[in-house]
Design an enzyme around this catalytic site. Structure first.
Site, PDB file in Angstrom:
ATOM      1  N   ILE A 120      -7.590   1.036  10.264  1.00  7.82           N
ATOM      2  CA  ILE A 120      -8.634   2.054  10.213  1.00  7.82           C
ATOM      3  C   ILE A 120      -9.911   1.496   9.574  1.00  7.82           C
ATOM      4  CG2 ILE A 120      -7.068   4.034  10.300  1.00  7.82           C
ATOM      5  CD1 ILE A 120      -7.369   4.286   7.244  1.00  7.82           C
TER       6      ILE A 120
ATOM      7  N   TYR B 175      -8.394   8.706  10.529  1.00  5.94           N
ATOM      8  CA  TYR B 175      -7.698   9.026  11.777  1.00  5.94           C
ATOM      9  C   TYR B 175      -8.420  10.076  12.620  1.00  5.94           C
ATOM     10  CZ  TYR B 175      -4.155   6.457   9.246  1.00  5.94           C
ATOM     11  OH  TYR B 175      -3.487   5.491   8.539  1.00  5.94           O
TER      12      TYR B 175
ATOM     13  N   PHE C 213      -5.605   5.901  -0.224  1.00 12.59           N
ATOM     14  CA  PHE C 213      -4.724   4.736  -0.238  1.00 12.59           C
ATOM     15  C   PHE C 213      -4.865   4.005  -1.561  1.00 12.59           C
ATOM     16  CE2 PHE C 213      -4.965   5.207   4.368  1.00 12.59           C
ATOM     17  CZ  PHE C 213      -3.660   4.923   4.749  1.00 12.59           C
TER      18      PHE C 213
ATOM     19  N   TYR D 240       0.822  -1.215   0.000  1.00 10.40           N
ATOM     20  CA  TYR D 240       0.000   0.000   0.000  1.00 10.40           C
ATOM     21  C   TYR D 240       0.855   1.264   0.000  1.00 10.40           C
ATOM     22  CZ  TYR D 240       1.333   0.571   4.836  1.00 10.40           C
ATOM     23  OH  TYR D 240       2.080   0.753   5.968  1.00 10.40           O
TER      24      TYR D 240
ATOM     25  N   PHE E 105       2.234   9.854   3.195  1.00  8.44           N
ATOM     26  CA  PHE E 105       2.519   9.804   4.622  1.00  8.44           C
ATOM     27  C   PHE E 105       2.884   8.403   5.087  1.00  8.44           C
ATOM     28  CE2 PHE E 105      -2.065   9.083   4.532  1.00  8.44           C
ATOM     29  CZ  PHE E 105      -2.232   8.055   5.425  1.00  8.44           C
ATOM     30  N   ASP E 106       2.638   7.391   4.266  1.00  8.34           N
ATOM     31  CA  ASP E 106       3.035   6.036   4.636  1.00  8.34           C
ATOM     32  C   ASP E 106       3.003   5.136   3.409  1.00  8.34           C
ATOM     33  OD1 ASP E 106       3.866   3.957   6.279  1.00  8.34           O
ATOM     34  OD2 ASP E 106       1.849   3.431   6.923  1.00  8.34           O
TER      35      ASP E 106
END
Length: 189
Positions: free
Chosen positions: A105, A131, A148, A71, A85-86
């Protein structure tokens, strides 16, 4: 999204249209833009927007099935993709998760239902499904919509007990379940 770089859709008069793209990448890029356009045309985004990029093969996943996922996550800023961010794309380990376990999440739990092995999906997730008002310290500001792109690399269905590639997948959750509702397990990249 259809096989062989085709996409089909209905217009306002329920007329069916098909578009053939010159490459898989072009088809995926178009599908991402369609999802972003859906988000930008919603007065209020109050649920997860899902757009398949690749369909994958086999049976669709349900709650209780174990997945291994690649991902990338972006902030949704200025009506489009903001900063990453990730991501686990440049890491050795895939994210292992069990759908319905509550370890990721809520937007992932909802948005990944029905995906198949080898499938890719684009998810635009509003803050209440991501979040929330607290955000994710140092990564996601409070009340942020996130995007995502997820790809299912391996699947272990609850019903058959084996991975769909013929190997079993451990049902134990990984010690770094990201994206998680707290800040554990995030790297600086």
């Amino acid at each position: 999204v259809q096989p062989n770089n085709y996409s089909t859709f209905y217009d306002d008069q329920r007329q069916n249209w098909s578009i053939m793209f010159e490459s898989e990448k072009a088809a995926m890029d178009f599908s991402k833009q369609v999802c972003i356009a859906k988000c930008n045309s919603s007065p209020v985004l109050d649920s997860v927007l899902c757009q398949d990029l690749l369909l994958g093969e086999g049976q669709g996943v349900e709650g209780g099935d174990s997945l291994e996922i690649a991902y990338t996550g972006w902030l949704f800023q200025n009506n489009g993709l903001g900063q990453v961010f990730d991501s686990n794309l440049n890491k050795d380990k895939l994210l292992r998760l069990k759908l319905g376990s509550g370890k990721v999440i809520k937007g992932w739990e909802e948005g990944m239902m029905g995906m198949k092995k080898g499938g890719r999906r684009y998810l635009i997730i509003p803050p209440t499904w991501a979040y929330g008002t607290q955000g994710l310290a140092g990564h996601v500001p409070p009340d942020s919509t996130v995007v995502f792109e997820v790809e299912v690399k391996r699947v272990k269905l609850v019903k058959d007990g084996s991975g769909s590639d013929g190997q079993s997948v451990s049902s134990r959750d990984s010690p770094a379940p990201s994206p998680v509702p707290n800040s554990d397990g995030f790297s600086a990249d």
